[in-house]
Design an enzyme around this catalytic site. Structure first.
Site, PDB file in Angstrom:
ATOM      1  N   ASP A  82       0.811  -1.223   0.000  1.00 64.29           N
ATOM      2  CA  ASP A  82       0.000   0.000   0.000  1.00 64.29           C
ATOM      3  C   ASP A  82       0.842   1.270   0.000  1.00 64.29           C
ATOM      4  OD1 ASP A  82       0.735  -0.972   2.534  1.00 64.29           O
ATOM      5  OD2 ASP A  82      -0.848   0.131   3.569  1.00 64.29           O
ATOM      6  N   GLU A  87      -0.498  -2.443   5.201  1.00 61.88           N
ATOM      7  CA  GLU A  87       0.504  -2.378   6.278  1.00 61.88           C
ATOM      8  C   GLU A  87       0.438  -1.046   6.998  1.00 61.88           C
ATOM      9  OE1 GLU A  87       3.851  -1.044   8.329  1.00 61.88           O
ATOM     10  OE2 GLU A  87       3.570  -0.322   6.275  1.00 61.88           O
TER      11      GLU A  87
END
Length: 436
Positions: free
Chosen positions: A96, A163
């Site tokens: 991400d 994350e």
């Protein structure tokens, strides 16, 4: 992830004499890996929205012959490659991006803008280096398949979403990552560093990153006119006392030998100069390594906030509400010493012992630590991959300048040096664990 600078200084000699390092033909493969990196960098996606990124990872693994499952724990990807009898090695990357407008000035800078969950238009950038992670991840998978005659076992490639919000590892584990796909014997990962020169790596045994908790405190009061404070119980004053009192948890309640951070990052209350409000809200971040310290931090916060409210004359029904965001909490990352020594030795043999640095633990957080906290008690290792251009690093050290940190809009890794270093390091670490 929130980041504190690494203190990478001391050179560490390899404690192992490993088999000869892999002969990687990176001159042939790096152009495609660099192209993949630039594509990822220019098309970042926010946490829980990594759909296209996941598809790109899945496609690359499929081409290499992996048995691929996508949409695991959101847009996570699991690739399994069985290569005879032997241990199972899991290599993890995160996928991400962050809501940052990139200001690096690079010709390949991200120009992506999206509407976030709050309805605001935000820029998106791989400001934490996840594009470096993913590209090294694919490059490593490529090299391990090309050299599959040099190892035996099961290679488990895991591309984890979300994350940055602490949710991805939990989601993948709750969907049966270690039961539906494979139970790894070893789990390894890398993270790009904004304070280590490209071409080098750094690591340490035992605790290397901190646990992270987000805590909300709602402080109640009895509002009224600012000219008549005696008729009120001012929550702003209670909040001020609380902020100062919370600092004594680390300084006076916990052992000075146990690292602890309690930061009040946000305080909001009131609406006008002459109005005493009914409520003030605080937002905190907690950091520690030892799980017992985390428990003590939270218990002390609950006790102190209630005690101050009582001393202000509030009834128990108006005591502060302390909410710990358990869904976002992540544990500290503990590098298994025995496994980390094997990884360190293999990397030192591959890139040279003088390029493997010793580092200190940081108060940054990473949900990678969760993979070592399951019932299976699997050993994990995370090492830092240098990302700073060598000339930029040297100039900053000579002039005592601060380098752009992770999560900075100006963070631009030297990918042409960092990527081949990451691929060499991770590929050789994996083979060493397969053959240990």
């Amino acid at each position: 992830m929130k980041f504190s600078y690494l203190s990478a200084a001391l050179l560490l000699a390899s404690p192992f004499l490993n088999a000869q390092s892999l002969d990687l033909n990176l001159k042939k493969t790096m152009p495609a890996i660099e192209k993949f990196y630039l594509d990822l960098h220019q098309s970042p996606e926010l946490s829980y929205h990594e759909e296209k990124t996941g598809k790109k990872i899945a496609s690359q693994l499929s081409k290499l012959g992996f048995d691929v499952t996508d949409n695991v724990g959101g847009f996570g990807v699991v690739g399994i490659y069985k290569n005879g009898d032997g241990p199972t090695i899991m290599i993890r990357t995160d996928t991400d991006g962050l809501p940052i407008v990139e200001q690096t000035g690079k010709p390949y800078a991200s120009k992506v803008k999206v509407i976030n969950e709050h309805g605001n238009k935000v820029g998106v950038m791989h400001g934490c280096g996840h594009d470096i992670h993913m590209s090294s991840f694919i490059g490593t998978a490529e090299q391990l398949i090309a050299h599959k005659n040099e190892w035996q076992g099961t290679l488990m490639m895991v591309a984890q979403p979300a994350e940055e919000v602490g949710g991805g590892a939990k989601a993948m584990l709750s969907e049966g990552l270690f039961s539906k796909y494979a139970k790894p014997d070893h789990v390894i990962a890398l993270h790009v560093s904004a304070s280590v020169p490209a071409g080098k790596v750094s690591m340490k045994n035992e605790y290397t990153m901190a646990s992270v908790d987000s805590v909300d405190i709602s402080i109640k009061g009895k509002g009224g006119h600012g000219a008549y404070p005696h008729t009120t119980v001012d929550p702003v004053v209670i909040a001020a006392r609380t902020v100062l009192a919370l600092q004594t948890i680390t300084s006076r309640e916990l052992s000075p030998l146990e690292p602890s951070v309690i930061t009040v990052g946000s305080i909001h209350g009131g609406s006008k100069h002459n109005v005493i409000s009914d409520e003030v809200k605080l937002q905190l971040t907690l950091r520690s390594y030892n799980p017992d310290v985390r428990t003590a931090q939270i218990a002390a916060i609950e006790r102190i906030t209630a005690g101050i409210a009582q001393s202000a004359g509030l009834e128990e029904s108006h005591y502060p509400v302390v909410h710990v965001h358990e869904d976002e909490s992540i544990p500290s990352t503990y590098n298994n010493p025995e496994q980390t020594n094997i990884v360190r030795g293999a990397i030192a043999d591959a890139i040279g012992a003088t390029n493997v640095l010793k580092t200190k633990a940081v108060m940054a957080g990473e949900d990678f630590g969760l993979y070592g906290r399951t019932d299976e008690n699997i050993p994990i290792t995370l090492f830092w991959l240098g990302g700073v251009n060598q000339q930029q690093y040297t100039k900053a050290m000579e002039n005592n300048e601060t380098l752009p940190s992770l999560h900075s809009s100006k963070f631009a890794p030297d990918y042409k040096v960092a990527l081949p270093t990451g691929i060499k390091a991770m590929s050789n670490a994996a083979v060493a664990l397969f053959n240990n």
